[in-house]
Design an enzyme around this catalytic site. Structure first.
Site, mmCIF file in Angstrom:
data_model
loop_
_atom_site.group_PDB
_atom_site.id
_atom_site.type_symbol
_atom_site.label_atom_id
_atom_site.label_comp_id
_atom_site.label_asym_id
_atom_site.label_seq_id
_atom_site.Cartn_x
_atom_site.Cartn_y
_atom_site.Cartn_z
ATOM 1 N N GLU A 131 0.869 -1.186 0.000
ATOM 2 C CA GLU A 131 0.000 0.000 0.000
ATOM 3 C C GLU A 131 0.901 1.229 0.000
ATOM 4 O O GLU A 131 2.109 1.102 0.223
ATOM 5 C CB GLU A 131 -0.902 -0.021 1.243
ATOM 6 C CG GLU A 131 -1.849 -1.214 1.244
ATOM 7 C CD GLU A 131 -2.891 -1.199 2.355
ATOM 8 O OE1 GLU A 131 -2.889 -0.255 3.172
ATOM 9 O OE2 GLU A 131 -3.708 -2.134 2.366
ATOM 10 N N GLU A 376 9.715 -8.424 -3.698
ATOM 11 C CA GLU A 376 9.513 -9.599 -2.823
ATOM 12 C C GLU A 376 10.309 -9.464 -1.527
ATOM 13 O O GLU A 376 10.775 -10.452 -0.952
ATOM 14 C CB GLU A 376 9.898 -10.921 -3.514
ATOM 15 C CG GLU A 376 9.280 -11.165 -4.873
ATOM 16 C CD GLU A 376 7.789 -11.469 -4.847
ATOM 17 O OE1 GLU A 376 7.200 -11.446 -3.747
ATOM 18 O OE2 GLU A 376 7.224 -11.701 -5.926
HETATM 19 C C1 FAD Z 1 8.566 -2.058 -9.653
HETATM 20 C C2 FAD Z 1 7.919 -2.614 -8.432
HETATM 21 C C3 FAD Z 1 6.982 -3.618 -8.532
HETATM 22 C C4 FAD Z 1 6.340 -4.127 -7.385
HETATM 23 N N1 FAD Z 1 5.366 -5.091 -7.523
HETATM 24 C C5 FAD Z 1 4.635 -5.447 -6.430
HETATM 25 C C6 FAD Z 1 3.512 -6.337 -6.553
HETATM 26 O O1 FAD Z 1 3.226 -6.877 -7.650
HETATM 27 N N2 FAD Z 1 2.753 -6.598 -5.467
HETATM 28 C C7 FAD Z 1 3.041 -6.042 -4.245
HETATM 29 O O2 FAD Z 1 2.322 -6.319 -3.295
HETATM 30 N N3 FAD Z 1 4.110 -5.211 -4.084
HETATM 31 C C8 FAD Z 1 4.906 -4.909 -5.143
HETATM 32 N N4 FAD Z 1 5.982 -4.054 -4.994
HETATM 33 C C9 FAD Z 1 6.238 -3.472 -3.677
HETATM 34 C C10 FAD Z 1 7.475 -4.031 -3.017
HETATM 35 O O3 FAD Z 1 7.215 -5.335 -2.553
HETATM 36 C C11 FAD Z 1 7.846 -3.057 -1.875
HETATM 37 O O4 FAD Z 1 8.300 -1.858 -2.478
HETATM 38 C C12 FAD Z 1 8.912 -3.636 -0.980
HETATM 39 O O5 FAD Z 1 8.396 -4.698 -0.212
HETATM 40 C C13 FAD Z 1 9.476 -2.569 -0.013
HETATM 41 O O6 FAD Z 1 8.442 -1.907 0.643
HETATM 42 P P1 FAD Z 1 8.407 -0.288 0.689
HETATM 43 O O7 FAD Z 1 8.656 0.196 -0.694
HETATM 44 O O8 FAD Z 1 7.158 0.126 1.362
HETATM 45 O O9 FAD Z 1 9.636 0.093 1.575
HETATM 46 P P2 FAD Z 1 9.638 0.206 3.196
HETATM 47 O O10 FAD Z 1 8.992 -0.976 3.769
HETATM 48 O O11 FAD Z 1 9.054 1.536 3.559
HETATM 49 O O12 FAD Z 1 11.176 0.216 3.480
HETATM 50 C C14 FAD Z 1 11.998 1.375 3.287
HETATM 51 C C15 FAD Z 1 13.436 1.003 3.727
HETATM 52 O O13 FAD Z 1 13.445 0.645 5.116
HETATM 53 C C16 FAD Z 1 14.001 -0.664 5.271
HETATM 54 N N5 FAD Z 1 13.261 -1.345 6.346
HETATM 55 C C17 FAD Z 1 11.922 -1.484 6.496
HETATM 56 N N6 FAD Z 1 11.639 -2.184 7.603
HETATM 57 C C18 FAD Z 1 12.824 -2.534 8.164
HETATM 58 C C19 FAD Z 1 13.207 -3.295 9.310
HETATM 59 N N7 FAD Z 1 12.290 -3.876 10.096
HETATM 60 N N8 FAD Z 1 14.527 -3.424 9.593
HETATM 61 C C20 FAD Z 1 15.470 -2.860 8.774
HETATM 62 N N9 FAD Z 1 15.175 -2.154 7.663
HETATM 63 C C21 FAD Z 1 13.865 -1.989 7.358
HETATM 64 C C22 FAD Z 1 13.784 -1.348 3.935
HETATM 65 O O14 FAD Z 1 14.708 -2.414 3.763
HETATM 66 C C23 FAD Z 1 14.017 -0.197 2.973
HETATM 67 O O15 FAD Z 1 15.405 -0.011 2.815
HETATM 68 C C24 FAD Z 1 6.680 -3.607 -6.120
HETATM 69 C C25 FAD Z 1 7.651 -2.598 -5.999
HETATM 70 C C26 FAD Z 1 8.284 -2.108 -7.142
HETATM 71 C C27 FAD Z 1 9.299 -1.022 -6.987
#
Ligand code: FAD
Length: 398
Positions: A131, A376
């Site tokens: 989301e 993922e």
């Molecule tokens: C091109 C693209 C396609 C995608 N396709 C899909 C899809 O088909 N379906 C779907 O559901 N999602 C999809 N995603 C989403 C993707 O799975 C998420 O972007 C990813 O899981 C990271 O979540 P976020 O972007 O909210 O980053 P955040 O969760 O906000 O993380 C930001 C940073 O903080 C770090 N971080 C977060 N929590 C912790 C922790 N507990 N300890 C240490 N570090 C932490 C992360 O490693 C990252 O560096 C896609 C993303 C992209 C860019």
């Protein structure tokens, strides 16, 4: 061993499938990838070719019209496809995850309804957990489904759906009020049927346009907005609410092997381009491959490709054996995506200034590799999963 990323112990059928796919990649994907990617064009002809080869049903059981192949076969196919163009593997990945979730967790009626048409590529799956406010922290999902008679009414916003516009069946994880203490027990996966395309595709369901990305072009990535969207209770995956988190995590585990395979594919291609260029480009009177600094780069790149491939194959085989592979899939995804970024960067350096030109394939790989560090689950999330898993077996007693 000369050729990289060979896999021991494959069946004749697996060898045959891989050889067919390799030829398809060399003839139908690699020659067109640059133009399609630069134009952000959906690879419609390539997708048709994959349908004809039965790739959409590769892992779907034969009783539902698929080829009934293993995760390993699938991962090796994906590795080949990503070697050609990573976006094409993205077209089948979310489809594969949804088919896996249906196969493992769907009711008999849901399997009979969707799997045969998924095997034929008529129904195409996408997968939605993320989301705008969350990706890693899945349990914090806000999109909500509230029971209303025989239906649920869904409100909220999803983000980053790969194939959001080009699919017609999306597995969506939302919050349902189960009254459970642990947040992840209050999540339910719904099978949302929708027409392909953009705009308000069904009453209360909007797919805004494609998100403009740095790479991973051609394949569409979208948002999904629910505003009073009604969905029948029969569309709850497996028929029971509150089970969605586990079902989605099962999907993500196979998805992680898939992302590892994609990273291997890109790294293999980056290595191929680098070793070819290094033999053609001459400086100081000899091909650059004869400078030890470049030869050593190639040796390190090849070693990383090989290590990542072996870990990916190991994680796939483990899942195929019926064992849980969360740690191994996490390790494979972590090492393959990090090595992919490093190998691609080295291939780029070997190309000198030409690596920065859009005429050269390495420029595209440089924009694709970073996605694998995120998709993922990021590297930090893989390390969290791995370390938690290690403590299951290594926790000191007493
Ligand atoms: C091109 C693209 C396609 C995608 N396709 C899909 C899809 O088909 N379906 C779907 O559901 N999602 C999809 N995603 C989403 C993707 O799975 C998420 O972007 C990813 O899981 C990271 O979540 P976020 O972007 O909210 O980053 P955040 O969760 O906000 O993380 C930001 C940073 O903080 C770090 N971080 C977060 N929590 C912790 C922790 N507990 N300890 C240490 N570090 C932490 C992360 O490693 C990252 O560096 C896609 C993303 C992209 C860019």
């Amino acid at each position: 061993m000369a050729r990289l990323a060979q896999t021991a112990g494959l069946t004749e059928i697996q060898e045959e499938i891989l050889s067919t796919v390799r030829t398809f990649v060399d003839k139908e994907i690699i020659p067109h990838a640059q133009a399609l990617e630069h134009g952000d064009t959906y690879p419609a002809d390539i997708v048709e070719g994959m349908k004809e080869m039965g790739l959409f049903g590769l892992t779907i059981p034969e009783e539902f019209g698929g080829l009934g192949e293993s995760l390993l076969t699938y991962a090796l196919v994906v590795e080949q496809i990503a070697r050609g163009w990573m976006s094409v593997s993205g077209v089948i990945n979310t489809h594969f995850i949804v088919a896996h979730m249906l196969k493992q967790h769907g009711t008999d009626e849901q399997k009979a309804r969707y799997l045969p048409r998924m095997a034929a590529g008529e129904v195409r799956g996408s997968f939605s957990m993320s989301e705008p406010e969350l990706g890693s922290d899945v349990a914090a999902i806000r999109t909500k489904a509230v029971r209303d008679g025989d239906d649920f009414v869904v409100d909220g916003q999803k983000m980053w759906l790969t194939n959001g516009g080009s699919s017609n069946l999306t597995a969506v994880l939302v919050k349902t009020d189960e009254g459970a203490e642990k947040a992840h027990r209050n999540l339910t996966a719904f099978l949302v049927e929708k027409p392909e395309g953009y705009g308000e595709v069904a009453p209360g369901l909007t797919i805004p346009g494609k998100i403009d990305k740095m790479g991973y072009k051609g394949v569409d990535t979208t948002e999904m907005v629910f505003d009073g969207f009604r969905i029948g209770a029969g569309q709850v995956l497996g028929g029971r609410t509150g089970q969605g988190f586990g079902q989605m995590m099962d999907g993500v585990e196979v998805g992680r092997v898939n992302v590892a395979a994609r990273a291997c594919g890109i790294a293999i291609r980056a290595f191929e381009l680098a070793i070819e260029y290094a033999q053609q480009r001459r400086t100081f009177g000899k091909p650059i491959v004869e400078h030890q600094a470049i030869a050593f780069k190639l040796a390190e790149m090849a070693t990383k490709v090989e290590a990542a491939h072996l870990m990916m194959v190991n994680a796939a085989r483990l899942k195929d054996s019926g064992a849980r592979n969360d740690v191994e899939a996490g390790m494979a995804k972590l090492i393959a995506s990090e090595f992919c970024a490093e190998v691609t960067q080295e291939a780029f350096r070997i190309h000198g200034g030409y690596g920065y030109s859009k005429e050269y394939e390495i420029e595209r790989l440089m924009r694709e590799a970073p996605f694998l560090l995120i998709g993922e689950g990021t590297s930090e999330i893989q390390k969290t999963i791995i370390s938690r898993g290690l403590l299951r077996d290594y926790r000191t007693r007493g």
